[in-house]
Motif scaffolding. Structure first.
Motif, PDB file in Angstrom:
ATOM      1  N   LEU A  11       0.921  -1.226  -0.042  1.00  0.00           N
ATOM      2  CA  LEU A  11      -0.021  -0.050  -0.022  1.00  0.00           C
ATOM      3  C   LEU A  11       0.901   1.213  -0.065  1.00  0.00           C
ATOM      4  CD1 LEU A  11      -2.916  -1.038   2.463  1.00  0.00           C
ATOM      5  CD2 LEU A  11      -2.865  -0.873  -0.201  1.00  0.00           C
ATOM      6  N   VAL A  12       1.829   1.254   0.731  1.00  0.00           N
ATOM      7  CA  VAL A  12       2.838   2.583   0.684  1.00  0.00           C
ATOM      8  C   VAL A  12       3.388   2.649  -0.427  1.00  0.00           C
ATOM      9  CG1 VAL A  12       4.913   3.198   1.876  1.00  0.00           C
ATOM     10  CG2 VAL A  12       3.283   2.426   3.213  1.00  0.00           C
ATOM     11  N   ARG A  13       3.684   1.427  -1.227  1.00  0.00           N
ATOM     12  CA  ARG A  13       4.580   1.666  -2.342  1.00  0.00           C
ATOM     13  C   ARG A  13       3.489   2.121  -3.764  1.00  0.00           C
ATOM     14  NH1 ARG A  13       7.613  -3.457  -5.800  1.00  0.00           N
ATOM     15  NH2 ARG A  13       8.019  -2.071  -7.431  1.00  0.00           N
ATOM     16  N   VAL A  14       2.194   1.783  -3.529  1.00  0.00           N
ATOM     17  CA  VAL A  14       1.327   2.272  -4.584  1.00  0.00           C
ATOM     18  C   VAL A  14       0.604   3.370  -4.292  1.00  0.00           C
ATOM     19  CG1 VAL A  14      -0.950   1.514  -5.281  1.00  0.00           C
ATOM     20  CG2 VAL A  14       0.536  -0.389  -4.958  1.00  0.00           C
ATOM     21  N   GLY A  21      -4.217   6.431   5.376  1.00  0.00           N
ATOM     22  CA  GLY A  21      -5.578   6.631   5.539  1.00  0.00           C
ATOM     23  C   GLY A  21      -6.412   5.344   5.195  1.00  0.00           C
ATOM     24  N   ALA A  22      -5.834   4.401   4.878  1.00  0.00           N
ATOM     25  CA  ALA A  22      -6.477   3.300   4.452  1.00  0.00           C
ATOM     26  C   ALA A  22      -7.104   2.493   5.277  1.00  0.00           C
ATOM     27  CB  ALA A  22      -5.758   2.513   3.332  1.00  0.00           C
ATOM     28  N   SER A  23      -8.133   1.748   5.100  1.00  0.00           N
ATOM     29  CA  SER A  23      -8.738   0.645   5.945  1.00  0.00           C
ATOM     30  C   SER A  23      -8.733  -0.543   5.104  1.00  0.00           C
ATOM     31  CB  SER A  23     -10.201   1.324   6.253  1.00  0.00           C
ATOM     32  OG  SER A  23     -10.692   0.086   6.809  1.00  0.00           O
ATOM     33  N   VAL A  24      -8.444  -1.686   5.545  1.00  0.00           N
ATOM     34  CA  VAL A  24      -7.877  -2.824   5.110  1.00  0.00           C
ATOM     35  C   VAL A  24      -8.637  -4.007   5.670  1.00  0.00           C
ATOM     36  CG1 VAL A  24      -6.225  -4.627   4.312  1.00  0.00           C
ATOM     37  CG2 VAL A  24      -5.786  -2.164   4.134  1.00  0.00           C
ATOM     38  N   ARG A  25      -9.348  -4.814   4.998  1.00  0.00           N
ATOM     39  CA  ARG A  25     -10.113  -6.069   5.492  1.00  0.00           C
ATOM     40  C   ARG A  25      -9.719  -7.042   4.559  1.00  0.00           C
ATOM     41  NH1 ARG A  25     -16.241  -4.651   5.834  1.00  0.00           N
ATOM     42  NH2 ARG A  25     -15.733  -4.313   3.680  1.00  0.00           N
ATOM     43  N   ARG A  37     -10.025  -5.924   0.842  1.00  0.00           N
ATOM     44  CA  ARG A  37     -10.611  -4.944   0.469  1.00  0.00           C
ATOM     45  C   ARG A  37      -9.944  -3.839   0.975  1.00  0.00           C
ATOM     46  NH1 ARG A  37     -16.751  -3.140   0.171  1.00  0.00           N
ATOM     47  NH2 ARG A  37     -16.423  -1.101   0.610  1.00  0.00           N
ATOM     48  N   VAL A  38      -9.483  -2.748   0.150  1.00  0.00           N
ATOM     49  CA  VAL A  38      -9.029  -1.444   0.560  1.00  0.00           C
ATOM     50  C   VAL A  38     -10.097  -0.199   0.615  1.00  0.00           C
ATOM     51  CG1 VAL A  38      -6.651   0.098   0.696  1.00  0.00           C
ATOM     52  CG2 VAL A  38      -6.571  -2.325  -0.046  1.00  0.00           C
ATOM     53  N   ASP A  39     -10.234   0.422   1.471  1.00  0.00           N
ATOM     54  CA  ASP A  39     -11.197   1.535   1.458  1.00  0.00           C
ATOM     55  C   ASP A  39     -10.310   2.891   1.735  1.00  0.00           C
ATOM     56  OD1 ASP A  39     -14.121   0.416   1.158  1.00  0.00           O
ATOM     57  OD2 ASP A  39     -13.455  -0.643   2.759  1.00  0.00           O
ATOM     58  N   PHE A  45     -11.198  -0.522  -3.456  1.00  0.00           N
ATOM     59  CA  PHE A  45     -10.324  -1.358  -4.139  1.00  0.00           C
ATOM     60  C   PHE A  45     -10.117  -2.715  -3.409  1.00  0.00           C
ATOM     61  CE2 PHE A  45      -9.408   3.141  -3.983  1.00  0.00           C
ATOM     62  CZ  PHE A  45      -9.525   3.454  -5.339  1.00  0.00           C
ATOM     63  N   VAL A  46      -9.536  -3.489  -4.524  1.00  0.00           N
ATOM     64  CA  VAL A  46      -9.438  -5.068  -4.124  1.00  0.00           C
ATOM     65  C   VAL A  46      -7.617  -5.134  -4.549  1.00  0.00           C
ATOM     66  CG1 VAL A  46      -9.465  -7.520  -4.506  1.00  0.00           C
ATOM     67  CG2 VAL A  46     -11.508  -5.961  -4.517  1.00  0.00           C
ATOM     68  N   LEU A  47      -7.064  -5.686  -3.396  1.00  0.00           N
ATOM     69  CA  LEU A  47      -5.577  -5.847  -3.248  1.00  0.00           C
ATOM     70  C   LEU A  47      -5.548  -7.580  -3.430  1.00  0.00           C
ATOM     71  CD1 LEU A  47      -2.572  -5.446  -3.424  1.00  0.00           C
ATOM     72  CD2 LEU A  47      -2.831  -5.224  -0.798  1.00  0.00           C
ATOM     73  N   ARG A  48      -4.828  -8.039  -4.469  1.00  0.00           N
ATOM     74  CA  ARG A  48      -4.808  -9.209  -4.812  1.00  0.00           C
ATOM     75  C   ARG A  48      -3.155  -9.774  -4.812  1.00  0.00           C
ATOM     76  NH1 ARG A  48      -6.324 -12.670 -10.171  1.00  0.00           N
ATOM     77  NH2 ARG A  48      -4.102 -12.533 -10.350  1.00  0.00           N
TER      78      ARG A  48
END
Length: 66
Positions: A11-14, A21-25, A37-39, A45-48
């Motif tokens: 996430l930091v790279r992207v 500030g991202a929320s990740v589930r 799931r990244v909000d 968004f979806v991180l795969r």
């Protein structure tokens, strides 16, 4: 709960500083991938993240990337 270090690095790279500030589930399912799931800022968004041994199942990650 602390964020998975690999997910945080991606996430930091992207996203750069906005990653804070991202929320990740974690999303259920995914036989060969880890899915999240990244909000962020009202968008989702979806991180795969591909599994390391997916080649054993005949999955060509280079082909997916193209």
């Amino acid at each position: 709960m602390a964020m998975d270090p690999q997910v945080e690095r991606i996430l930091v790279r992207v996203l750069g500083p906005r990653a804070a500030g991202a929320s990740v589930r974690t999303l259920a399912g995914g036989l060969t991938n880890r899915n999240y799931r990244v909000d962020l800022a009202g968008e989702a968004f979806v991180l795969r993240i591909g599994g390391e041994k997916s080649g054993l199942l005949g999955i060509d990650r280079r082909n997916e990337h193209m």
